[in-house]
Write an enzyme that holds these catalytic residues in place. Structure first.
Site, short mmCIF file in Angstrom:
data_model
loop_
_atom_site.label_atom_id
_atom_site.label_comp_id
_atom_site.label_asym_id
_atom_site.label_seq_id
_atom_site.Cartn_x
_atom_site.Cartn_y
_atom_site.Cartn_z
N GLU A 165 12.51 -22.41 -96.41
CA GLU A 165 11.56 -21.66 -95.57
C GLU A 165 10.75 -22.60 -94.67
O GLU A 165 9.59 -22.86 -94.90
CB GLU A 165 10.62 -20.80 -96.42
CG GLU A 165 11.33 -19.64 -97.09
CD GLU A 165 10.39 -18.64 -97.74
OE1 GLU A 165 10.76 -17.45 -97.81
OE2 GLU A 165 9.29 -19.05 -98.18
N GLU A 272 17.06 -14.98 -99.67
CA GLU A 272 16.00 -14.56 -100.58
C GLU A 272 15.62 -13.12 -100.27
O GLU A 272 15.37 -12.77 -99.11
CB GLU A 272 14.75 -15.44 -100.45
CG GLU A 272 14.92 -16.86 -100.94
CD GLU A 272 13.60 -17.61 -100.98
OE1 GLU A 272 12.52 -16.96 -101.06
OE2 GLU A 272 13.62 -18.85 -100.93
#
Length: 339
Positions: A165, A272
Site C-alpha cells: 500500500e 486485499e
C-alpha cells in the site's frame, strides 16, 4: 463445462533439493492472506469446521475454494504476536506448507520491521542510517535473499509484491511519493531481484482505495513517467474503511479495474479485501460482487481476489474485518469463494 488447467515446469536447472513448482495458468486466484496463522497456532488457537471437527486452517480455507496464499515479510521483526513475526524463516515455512497443499503463493514485501501502509512506511532499524545508494542495495539484497530461501525449499511464488500500500511511497523519507524518482529506483531494485530469481514471477505494485480512480491515475501516471517496472496493479478494497456499504463503491471499483487495464496495459488483482465479521451476509455479498468485478475485467486481465486475514478471529487479533467466528469456525461469508 470442464476446466482445463495448463501446467508447465521451468526448463532451467534446479538444485538437488528443489522441487519444481508448477505454474498454473488460466485459473482465477481466490486467496487468503494468513500472516498471523503461525502465531495463532503457536499460542494454541484451534480451528474447527462447521461440524465441530478440529482441522488445519489451510485445509478449512482450501475446502472453501481458496487456492492462493499471500504472506507478508518483515525485515527484522519483533516477537509481538500481532505486530511482529513474519520473518524470512517463518514466511518460508508457511509458504512451503501452503505449496505442499497445492496452493499458489504471493509474497508481500513490506520493507519494514513491522506494518507498512499509507500512514506507516518506516525503514527497518538496520537500514535507518543508510544512504540512498545503500537503500537500493538493501532492497535488492533482502528481496533476493528471501526469494532464494523460498526457491531452495522448492517454492517459487507466482506473484511478488514490492512494497505494501504505497501511494505515499516506502522507506521514508528517501522513498516518499514527494521524490517519485527515488521511489521508482527502489521499486525497480525489487523488480530486478525478483526477476533474477525467476523471470516468470509477476511483480505487483499495490496501492489502497481501489475504488478511487483519480488516486490510481495519479500514482500510475507517475509510475509510467518514472519508468517503474511491474506486471500487475494490485488494489485494496475495504468499503468498511471509507464508512460506506460496498453497494456505494462497487461500480467505482469495476470502472477503476477496467481503466487500469486499458490505460496502462497491465493485469489487475484485488490483493486485499475484507468486511465486518459481524455482518456475514453483507460480507458474503461484497466478496461475491468483488469477485464478479475482477472476473468482468476485459480480456481475462483480472487475476483474482485475496481476503486479508480471514482466519484472524477477533478475540485473538482484535481485527474487525476477519472472516471467522468466535467458536473457531469459518464465517459463512467465505463461501463466496466456493463459486
Amino acid at each position: 463445462m470442464a476446466l482445463f488447467i495448463a501446467i508447465h515446469f521451468s526448463s532451467c536447472s534446479k538444485s538437488n533439493n528443489e522441487i519444481p513448482t508448477p505454474i498454473i495458468t488460466d485459473t482465477f486466484a481466490k486467496g487468503a492472506d494468513v500472516g498471523w496463522l503461525s502465531q495463532m497456532e503457536a499460542t494454541g488457537y484451534k480451528f474447527y469446521d462447521a461440524d465441530g471437527t478440529e482441522k488445519n486452517c489451510l485445509q478449512l480455507l482450501k475446502d472453501r475454494g481458496i487456492n492462493t496464499i499471500r504472506l507478508r515479510v518483515f525485515v527484522n521483526p519483533s516477537n509481538d504476536r500481532t505486530n511482529g513475526h513474519c520473518s524470512k524463516d517463518e514466511t518460508v515455512a508457511m509458504a512451503l506448507r501452503a505449496k505442499n497443499m497445492g496452493m499458489r503463493i504471493m509474497i508481500d514485501f513490506h520493507y519494514s520491521d513491522t506494518w507498512a501502509d499509507p500512514g506507516h512506511q518506516t525503514k527497518p532499524a538496520a537500514w535507518a542510517n543508510h544512504s540512498f545508494p545503500l537503500l537500493l542495495m538493501d532492497v535488492y539484497n533482502h528481496t533476493f535473499e528471501v526469494l532464494t530461501a523460498l526457491k531452495t525449499v522448492g517454492v517459487t511464488p507466482e506473484w511478488v509484491q514490492i512494497g505494501n500500500e504505497i501511494p505515499s511511497g516506502m522507506l521514508w523519507p528517501e522513498g516518499s511519493y514527494t521524490n517519485f524518482g527515488q521511489l521508482a529506483q527502489l521499486l525497480n531494485k525489487g523488480y530486478e531481484a525478483t526477476k533474477a530469481i525467476d523471470s516468470s514471477i509477476k511483480v505487483v505494485v499495490h496501492i489502497n482505495n481501489g475504488h478511487d480512480n483519480a488516486l490510481f491515475r495519479w500514482f500510475f501516471d507517475n509510475a509510467r513517467t518514472n519508468n517503474i517496472k511491474y506486471d500487475v496493479i494490485g488494489l485494496s478494497y475495504y468499503p468498511y474503511w471509507i464508512n460506506s456499504d460496498y453497494t456505494a463503491s462497487i461500480s467505482d471499483l469495476q470502472n477503476n479495474l477496467n481503466d487500469m487495464v486499458s490505460r496502462y496495459g497491465k493485469e489487475v488483482m484485488v490483493v486485499e479485501v475484507g468486511g465486518d465479521f459481524t455482518m456475514a451476509q453483507n460480507t458474503y455479498n461484497m466478496l461475491a460482487a468483488t469477485i464478479t468485478a475482477v472476473k468482468n475485467v476485459p480480456n481475462h486481465k483480472g487475476l483474482g481476489v485475496i481476503y486479508w486475514e480471514p482466519e484472524g478471529e477477533k478475540s485473538w487479533s482484535g481485527y474487525q474485518l476477519n472472516c471467522w467466528q468466535s467458536n473457531g469456525k469459518p464465517s459463512t461469508a467465505l463461501d463466496a469463494f466456493r463459486n
